[in-house]
Design a protein around this motif. Structure first.
Motif, PDB file in Angstrom:
ATOM      1  N   TYR A  86       0.901  -1.121  -0.061  1.00  0.00           N
ATOM      2  CA  TYR A  86      -0.006  -0.065  -0.146  1.00  0.00           C
ATOM      3  C   TYR A  86       0.965   1.297  -0.066  1.00  0.00           C
ATOM      4  N   ARG A  87       2.079   1.137   0.996  1.00  0.00           N
ATOM      5  CA  ARG A  87       2.912   2.206   0.802  1.00  0.00           C
ATOM      6  C   ARG A  87       3.699   2.554  -0.621  1.00  0.00           C
ATOM      7  N   ILE A  88       4.070   1.301  -0.977  1.00  0.00           N
ATOM      8  CA  ILE A  88       4.933   1.580  -2.113  1.00  0.00           C
ATOM      9  C   ILE A  88       4.057   2.076  -3.353  1.00  0.00           C
ATOM     10  N   PHE A  89       2.885   1.619  -3.455  1.00  0.00           N
ATOM     11  CA  PHE A  89       2.074   2.069  -4.506  1.00  0.00           C
ATOM     12  C   PHE A  89       1.769   3.672  -4.279  1.00  0.00           C
ATOM     13  N   THR A  90       1.455   4.296  -3.331  1.00  0.00           N
ATOM     14  CA  THR A  90       1.547   5.693  -3.066  1.00  0.00           C
ATOM     15  C   THR A  90       2.616   6.343  -3.557  1.00  0.00           C
ATOM     16  N   LEU A  91       3.818   5.823  -3.221  1.00  0.00           N
ATOM     17  CA  LEU A  91       5.184   6.423  -3.444  1.00  0.00           C
ATOM     18  C   LEU A  91       5.486   6.511  -4.860  1.00  0.00           C
ATOM     19  N   LEU A  92       5.050   5.121  -5.490  1.00  0.00           N
ATOM     20  CA  LEU A  92       5.300   4.766  -7.162  1.00  0.00           C
ATOM     21  C   LEU A  92       4.620   5.872  -7.852  1.00  0.00           C
ATOM     22  N   MET A  93       3.476   6.269  -7.413  1.00  0.00           N
ATOM     23  CA  MET A  93       2.421   7.298  -8.122  1.00  0.00           C
ATOM     24  C   MET A  93       3.099   8.552  -8.202  1.00  0.00           C
ATOM     25  N   VAL A  94       4.086   8.892  -7.210  1.00  0.00           N
ATOM     26  CA  VAL A  94       5.009  10.536  -7.504  1.00  0.00           C
ATOM     27  C   VAL A  94       5.577  10.661  -8.817  1.00  0.00           C
ATOM     28  N   LEU A 140      -0.058  11.153   2.349  1.00  0.00           N
ATOM     29  CA  LEU A 140       1.337  11.001   2.740  1.00  0.00           C
ATOM     30  C   LEU A 140       1.565  12.236   3.791  1.00  0.00           C
ATOM     31  N   ILE A 141       1.241  13.360   3.771  1.00  0.00           N
ATOM     32  CA  ILE A 141       1.853  14.440   4.578  1.00  0.00           C
ATOM     33  C   ILE A 141       1.257  13.965   6.165  1.00  0.00           C
ATOM     34  N   HIS A 142       0.134  13.257   6.325  1.00  0.00           N
ATOM     35  CA  HIS A 142      -0.202  12.667   7.742  1.00  0.00           C
ATOM     36  C   HIS A 142       0.735  11.762   8.314  1.00  0.00           C
ATOM     37  N   LYS A 143       1.910  11.091   7.508  1.00  0.00           N
ATOM     38  CA  LYS A 143       2.578  10.212   7.805  1.00  0.00           C
ATOM     39  C   LYS A 143       3.905  10.639   8.539  1.00  0.00           C
ATOM     40  N   ASP A 144       4.346   9.725   9.448  1.00  0.00           N
ATOM     41  CA  ASP A 144       5.798  10.261  10.272  1.00  0.00           C
ATOM     42  C   ASP A 144       6.882  10.050   9.381  1.00  0.00           C
ATOM     43  N   SER A 145       6.946   9.086   8.417  1.00  0.00           N
ATOM     44  CA  SER A 145       8.112   8.791   7.549  1.00  0.00           C
ATOM     45  C   SER A 145       8.570  10.178   6.802  1.00  0.00           C
ATOM     46  N   ALA A 151       7.613  13.423  -0.087  1.00  0.00           N
ATOM     47  CA  ALA A 151       6.931  13.139  -1.305  1.00  0.00           C
ATOM     48  C   ALA A 151       5.549  13.846  -1.423  1.00  0.00           C
ATOM     49  N   GLY A 152       4.890  13.991  -0.237  1.00  0.00           N
ATOM     50  CA  GLY A 152       3.615  14.985  -0.140  1.00  0.00           C
ATOM     51  C   GLY A 152       4.002  16.129  -0.630  1.00  0.00           C
ATOM     52  N   GLY A 153       4.928  16.870   0.092  1.00  0.00           N
ATOM     53  CA  GLY A 153       5.383  18.241  -0.184  1.00  0.00           C
ATOM     54  C   GLY A 153       5.650  18.494  -1.569  1.00  0.00           C
ATOM     55  N   LEU A 154       6.465  17.402  -2.356  1.00  0.00           N
ATOM     56  CA  LEU A 154       6.777  17.525  -3.747  1.00  0.00           C
ATOM     57  C   LEU A 154       5.473  17.321  -4.581  1.00  0.00           C
ATOM     58  N   LEU A 155       4.791  16.538  -4.229  1.00  0.00           N
ATOM     59  CA  LEU A 155       3.224  16.580  -4.985  1.00  0.00           C
ATOM     60  C   LEU A 155       2.455  17.930  -5.221  1.00  0.00           C
ATOM     61  N   LEU A 156       2.453  18.505  -3.818  1.00  0.00           N
ATOM     62  CA  LEU A 156       1.657  19.801  -3.681  1.00  0.00           C
ATOM     63  C   LEU A 156       2.462  20.797  -4.425  1.00  0.00           C
ATOM     64  N   SER A 157       4.167  20.732  -4.465  1.00  0.00           N
ATOM     65  CA  SER A 157       4.812  21.773  -5.215  1.00  0.00           C
ATOM     66  C   SER A 157       4.390  21.710  -6.870  1.00  0.00           C
ATOM     67  N   SER A 158       4.067  20.548  -7.182  1.00  0.00           N
ATOM     68  CA  SER A 158       3.715  20.242  -8.636  1.00  0.00           C
ATOM     69  C   SER A 158       2.265  20.833  -9.174  1.00  0.00           C
ATOM     70  N   VAL A 159       1.577  21.192  -8.018  1.00  0.00           N
ATOM     71  CA  VAL A 159       0.411  22.144  -8.388  1.00  0.00           C
ATOM     72  C   VAL A 159       0.394  23.326  -7.664  1.00  0.00           C
ATOM     73  N   THR A 160       1.548  23.977  -7.111  1.00  0.00           N
ATOM     74  CA  THR A 160       1.616  25.045  -6.492  1.00  0.00           C
ATOM     75  C   THR A 160       0.792  25.301  -5.458  1.00  0.00           C
ATOM     76  N   TYR A 161       0.597  24.283  -4.560  1.00  0.00           N
ATOM     77  CA  TYR A 161      -0.478  24.375  -3.496  1.00  0.00           C
ATOM     78  C   TYR A 161       0.391  23.935  -2.053  1.00  0.00           C
ATOM     79  N   ALA A 162       1.537  24.389  -1.815  1.00  0.00           N
ATOM     80  CA  ALA A 162       2.505  23.774  -0.674  1.00  0.00           C
ATOM     81  C   ALA A 162       1.926  24.062   0.475  1.00  0.00           C
ATOM     82  N   GLY A 163       1.066  25.330   0.791  1.00  0.00           N
ATOM     83  CA  GLY A 163       0.376  25.667   1.930  1.00  0.00           C
ATOM     84  C   GLY A 163      -0.379  24.576   2.470  1.00  0.00           C
TER      85      GLY A 163
END
Length: 382
Positions: A86-94, A140-145, A151-163
């Motif tokens: 489950y974790r691998i799939f979410t990271l693979l989607m990045v 992803l941003i809710h996790k401790d890892s 990875a969550g921050g990078l995804l948000l950067s790709s749509v200019t919504y880092a806030g």
């Protein structure tokens, strides 16, 4: 009667349905980009993904029906949590999303689109960005890892919504379903009244919350320690790269898809908490968050497409839960459709209010006065 063995089979089916859904959806990108070029109908096909998401999926939702499975808290949740797939799939989607985004930019400048086709392509890719980039970032941003949060921050950067990375965790989850939360829509508020306020307040709140966090750590706000500077800096760098690769039209595409991805997110925010409130206690504070403070929707197809975001009550009750173990609460307020159907309904305020206002009123019969409270603008939580 749905037997336990049937529930276990459904959990296995769902396990592979997440990647299978996107294995079917992502090929629609090149299909809708290439089809119609010879016939000169590419402008209409540019809107294809948008109409699949908000036209075909709502219909399939009602045909397929609701998700009958709930992982057992004692016997199934612990083992599901440990399954790495489950974790691998979410990271693979990045990297898959970034590849799709750059390819879509190439299509935007090389397809012979009119303004109508250009708009359709931007809206379609922005919608996919809302589903993949922002929705997965939310997981992803809710996790401790650190790998997952970055990875969550990078995804948000790709749509200019880092806030969203800062405000959602430190703001929305603290103030949800109170007047102090910019992402909780009020009773009788239209989506068009809600959206501009959500955009502005969430952006400002993110910077304010990050400043407060750094001050508590004894660090300066405008410094390398401010993560928003880094994430928005990556967004700026991506805009430059799109400009270098595709010219000024590439920048238009990058910013345009960013807007519609954020638009999709905030419409979903509008749906998730519409009219719900945490009761104000005698001491002036708000009651704790429970599954009663989010609208639930348990339609199977959109649950799979959105990594079970629709089981939103459980997410707010237990924010760090992974998507595969989110549970459905029948006692929570229930939406009459999946998020895709409710999204369309929200864009037509008279229909939205006709459907949703009676549900809010029935849920809060006898305490309607609390629906019109003003915000306190303080951390006022019991």
């Amino acid at each position: 009667m749905f037997e336990r063995s049937d529930a276990q089979r459904m959990l296995t089916i769902k396990k592979w349905s997440y990647p299978l859904f996107w294995a079917i959806m992502l090929p629609l990108l090149p299909l809708t980009a290439l089809i119609g070029r010879e016939a000169g109908t590419q402008d209409y096909w540019a809107w294809g993904l948008y109409f699949v998401v908000f036209g075909i999926i709502p219909i399939l939702d009602y045909i397929i029906g609701k998700d009958p499975s709930n992982p057992d808290e004692i016997t199934e949740v612990p083992s599901l949590n440990e399954e790495r797939i489950y974790r691998i799939f979410t990271l693979l989607m990045v990297p898959i999303w970034f590849g799709a985004l750059f390819w879509a930019g190439w299509v935007f400048v090389n397809n012979d689109y009119s303004w109508f086709g250009m708009l359709g392509w931007i809206v379609s890719i922005g919608t996919v960005g809302g589903i993949i980039a922002i929705n997965l970032a939310h997981e992803l941003i809710h996790k401790d890892s650190r790998l997952e949060t970055w990875a969550g921050g990078l995804l948000l950067s790709s749509v200019t919504y880092a806030g969203f990375k800062v405000e959602h965790v430190r703001g929305h989850h603290v103030h949800v379903s109170t007047p102090d939360d910019a992402s909780s829509s009020r009773y009788n508020q239209s989506v068009y009244h809600f959206l501009p306020r959500a955009f502005v307040r969430n952006f400002i709140n993110a910077w304010r919350l990050e400043k407060q966090y750094l001050e508590r750590k004894g660090k300066k706000n405008i410094s390398i320690h401010n993560e928003l500077i880094w994430w928005y800096g990556i967004s700026a760098a991506l805009a430059v790269v799109f400009g270098l690769l595709f010219g000024w039209m590439g920048v238009v595409f990058f910013l345009g898809q960013s807007f519609f991805a954020a638009f999709a997110l905030e419409v979903i925010n509008y749906i998730e908490h519409y009219g719900l409130h945490r009761r104000e206690l005698d001491n002036g504070k708000y009651e704790r968050v429970t599954p009663a403070h989010s609208w639930n929707s348990n339609y199977l197809l959109t649950n799979i497409a959105l990594f079970q975001l629709q089981r939103h009550s459980d997410h707010h009750a237990y924010a760090k839960r992974r998507y595969q173990v989110l549970r459905h609460y029948e006692e929570s307020p229930q939406l009459p459709g999946g998020y895709a159907a409710m999204y369309v309904l929200a864009l037509v305020p008279p229909l939205w209010k006709k459907v949703m206002n009676p549900r809010v009123e029935a849920y809060y019969q006898g305490e309607m006065d609390q629906l019109f409270r003003a915000g306190k603008r303080v951390n006022n939580i019991a």
